[in-house]
Design a protein around this motif. Structure first.
Motif, mmCIF file in Angstrom:
data_model
loop_
_atom_site.group_PDB
_atom_site.id
_atom_site.type_symbol
_atom_site.label_atom_id
_atom_site.label_comp_id
_atom_site.label_asym_id
_atom_site.label_seq_id
_atom_site.Cartn_x
_atom_site.Cartn_y
_atom_site.Cartn_z
ATOM 1 N N LEU A 28 0.827 -1.205 0.000
ATOM 2 C CA LEU A 28 0.000 0.000 0.000
ATOM 3 C C LEU A 28 0.861 1.254 0.000
ATOM 4 O O LEU A 28 0.554 2.238 -0.690
ATOM 5 C CB LEU A 28 -0.934 -0.003 1.209
ATOM 6 C CG LEU A 28 -2.053 -1.049 1.211
ATOM 7 C CD1 LEU A 28 -2.844 -0.977 2.516
ATOM 8 C CD2 LEU A 28 -2.982 -0.858 0.025
ATOM 9 N N GLU A 29 1.933 1.213 0.781
ATOM 10 C CA GLU A 29 2.876 2.333 0.829
ATOM 11 C C GLU A 29 3.480 2.586 -0.544
ATOM 12 O O GLU A 29 3.577 3.743 -1.002
ATOM 13 C CB GLU A 29 3.975 2.028 1.842
ATOM 14 C CG GLU A 29 5.171 2.946 1.804
ATOM 15 C CD GLU A 29 6.408 2.311 2.401
ATOM 16 O OE1 GLU A 29 7.517 2.649 1.966
ATOM 17 O OE2 GLU A 29 6.257 1.460 3.304
ATOM 18 N N TRP A 31 2.247 1.652 -3.486
ATOM 19 C CA TRP A 31 1.197 2.102 -4.401
ATOM 20 C C TRP A 31 0.972 3.597 -4.245
ATOM 21 O O TRP A 31 0.874 4.327 -5.235
ATOM 22 C CB TRP A 31 -0.093 1.338 -4.130
ATOM 23 C CG TRP A 31 -1.183 1.615 -5.138
ATOM 24 C CD1 TRP A 31 -1.466 0.884 -6.250
ATOM 25 C CD2 TRP A 31 -2.129 2.699 -5.119
ATOM 26 N NE1 TRP A 31 -2.522 1.441 -6.925
ATOM 27 C CE2 TRP A 31 -2.944 2.560 -6.263
ATOM 28 C CE3 TRP A 31 -2.354 3.765 -4.252
ATOM 29 C CZ2 TRP A 31 -3.975 3.444 -6.554
ATOM 30 C CZ3 TRP A 31 -3.366 4.661 -4.546
ATOM 31 C CH2 TRP A 31 -4.168 4.496 -5.687
ATOM 32 N N TYR A 32 0.877 4.041 -3.003
ATOM 33 C CA TYR A 32 0.658 5.473 -2.755
ATOM 34 C C TYR A 32 1.847 6.289 -3.262
ATOM 35 O O TYR A 32 1.667 7.345 -3.887
ATOM 36 C CB TYR A 32 0.457 5.723 -1.262
ATOM 37 C CG TYR A 32 0.227 7.174 -0.926
ATOM 38 C CD1 TYR A 32 -1.055 7.722 -0.989
ATOM 39 C CD2 TYR A 32 1.290 8.006 -0.557
ATOM 40 C CE1 TYR A 32 -1.275 9.065 -0.706
ATOM 41 C CE2 TYR A 32 1.078 9.346 -0.274
ATOM 42 C CZ TYR A 32 -0.207 9.871 -0.349
ATOM 43 O OH TYR A 32 -0.414 11.201 -0.063
ATOM 44 N N HIS A 35 1.936 6.954 -6.989
ATOM 45 C CA HIS A 35 0.920 7.869 -7.508
ATOM 46 C C HIS A 35 0.996 9.278 -6.919
ATOM 47 O O HIS A 35 0.157 10.128 -7.274
ATOM 48 C CB HIS A 35 -0.484 7.292 -7.257
ATOM 49 C CG HIS A 35 -0.785 6.077 -8.076
ATOM 50 N ND1 HIS A 35 -0.466 4.798 -7.642
ATOM 51 C CD2 HIS A 35 -1.334 5.926 -9.304
ATOM 52 C CE1 HIS A 35 -0.846 3.922 -8.560
ATOM 53 N NE2 HIS A 35 -1.375 4.569 -9.580
ATOM 54 N N ASP A 119 -5.319 10.298 3.478
ATOM 55 C CA ASP A 119 -5.608 9.413 2.350
ATOM 56 C C ASP A 119 -5.792 8.013 2.911
ATOM 57 O O ASP A 119 -4.958 7.540 3.704
ATOM 58 C CB ASP A 119 -4.454 9.443 1.342
ATOM 59 C CG ASP A 119 -4.696 8.525 0.165
ATOM 60 O OD1 ASP A 119 -5.177 9.019 -0.878
ATOM 61 O OD2 ASP A 119 -4.403 7.327 0.290
ATOM 62 N N ILE A 121 -5.458 5.046 1.666
ATOM 63 C CA ILE A 121 -4.392 4.103 1.351
ATOM 64 C C ILE A 121 -3.166 4.371 2.220
ATOM 65 O O ILE A 121 -2.609 3.460 2.853
ATOM 66 C CB ILE A 121 -4.004 4.173 -0.139
ATOM 67 C CG1 ILE A 121 -5.186 3.790 -1.023
ATOM 68 C CG2 ILE A 121 -2.799 3.265 -0.425
ATOM 69 C CD1 ILE A 121 -5.630 2.366 -0.882
ATOM 70 N N ALA A 122 -2.743 5.634 2.257
ATOM 71 C CA ALA A 122 -1.560 6.007 3.032
ATOM 72 C C ALA A 122 -1.791 5.786 4.525
ATOM 73 O O ALA A 122 -0.900 5.307 5.236
ATOM 74 C CB ALA A 122 -1.197 7.464 2.763
ATOM 75 N N THR A 124 -3.909 3.676 5.967
ATOM 76 C CA THR A 124 -3.961 2.237 6.254
ATOM 77 C C THR A 124 -2.561 1.639 6.279
ATOM 78 O O THR A 124 -2.225 0.850 7.170
ATOM 79 C CB THR A 124 -4.815 1.510 5.195
ATOM 80 O OG1 THR A 124 -6.130 2.039 5.202
ATOM 81 C CG2 THR A 124 -4.863 0.009 5.487
ATOM 82 N N ALA A 125 -1.731 2.032 5.296
ATOM 83 C CA ALA A 125 -0.345 1.559 5.259
ATOM 84 C C ALA A 125 0.395 1.960 6.534
ATOM 85 O O ALA A 125 1.122 1.154 7.122
ATOM 86 C CB ALA A 125 0.369 2.124 4.031
#
Length: 231
Positions: A28-29, A31-32, A35, A119, A121-122, A124-125
């Protein structure tokens, strides 16, 4: 015998769960990072950023958080596949993973100044890597071990990695004019200020290692801890 088999099953489940948490957090880290443009530490003394794209993604591997989660993830995954890992080299890396993830949790929550990304995603990571992984890693180590694996020699060898990380980070920072954490921000703190922080983290490393050695000795193979001879 049934109790022993149940302990082995539970140990595998805990180790697999730990590895999954670490790997999902890192993915997840990454992926963020791919982007988004990398963010600067609060009050940074430099302006260099990375990304978005592969430069930002690969830059994440220079973070202590990423490295500690990957080491913990791979070592617990290996344990899940084979609990009977008694080689000294493996348990050095196992020790590194446990100590480093504890440092990650402590430093992130009590030392670092961070900027919320707001964010999902960020966030949660961050929760997985800085809070959940350290907690489940410590609980898994205390309950399932493997026991009797912490020795002075292994602690000293494990201590080489944080020293190497500090040297690498400062060298890379001088070349690329970028530093991963505000406690290593040479342009703002100077090398003397950063050196004090590094010594403090290293002392924390040794204190955690000493605590683990004491716990390892006191708990021995109780509470279902898997016991293997030191090698």
């Amino acid at each position: 015998m049934q109790t022993f088999k149940l302990n082995l099953i539970l140990a595998r489940l805990v180790f697999v769960s730990t590895a999954l948490i670490c790997f999902v957090g890192v993915l997840l880290e990454l992926w963020y990072a791919y982007h988004h443009t990398s963010s600067l530490p609060p009050n940074a003394g430099f302006t260099r950023t990375f990304g978005p794209g592969f430069d930002s993604l690969f830059n994440q591997f220079s973070f202590f958080t990423t490295q500690s989660n990957l080491i913990l993830g791979f070592t617990t995954l290996l344990l899940a596949f084979n609990l009977d890992r008694s080689s000294s080299s493996f348990h050095i890396w196992r020790l590194i993973g446990i100590i480093d993830i504890i440092i990650t949790g402590i430093v992130f929550n009590f030392v670092l100044q961070t900027v919320p990304k707001n964010d999902i995603i960020a966030d949660t990571a961050s929760q997985l890597e800085h809070n959940i992984a350290p907690l489940i890693a410590v609980l898994g180590w205390i309950i399932f071990g493997p026991a009797k694996t912490v020795t002075l020699r292994r602690i000293l060898l494990a201590a080489i990695l944080p020293v190497a990380y500090a040297i690498f980070t400062l060298t890379r920072g001088a070349i690329q004019e970028w530093y991963p954490y505000n406690i290593m921000d040479v342009p703002r703190l100077g090398y003397s200020g950063v050196a004090i922080n590094i010594v403090g983290i290293f002392v924390l490393f040794l204190l955690i290692a000493g605590f683990l050695a004491l716990v390892d000795k006191l708990l021995s193979s109780r509470f279902g801890r898997i016991s293997f001879p030191n090698s």
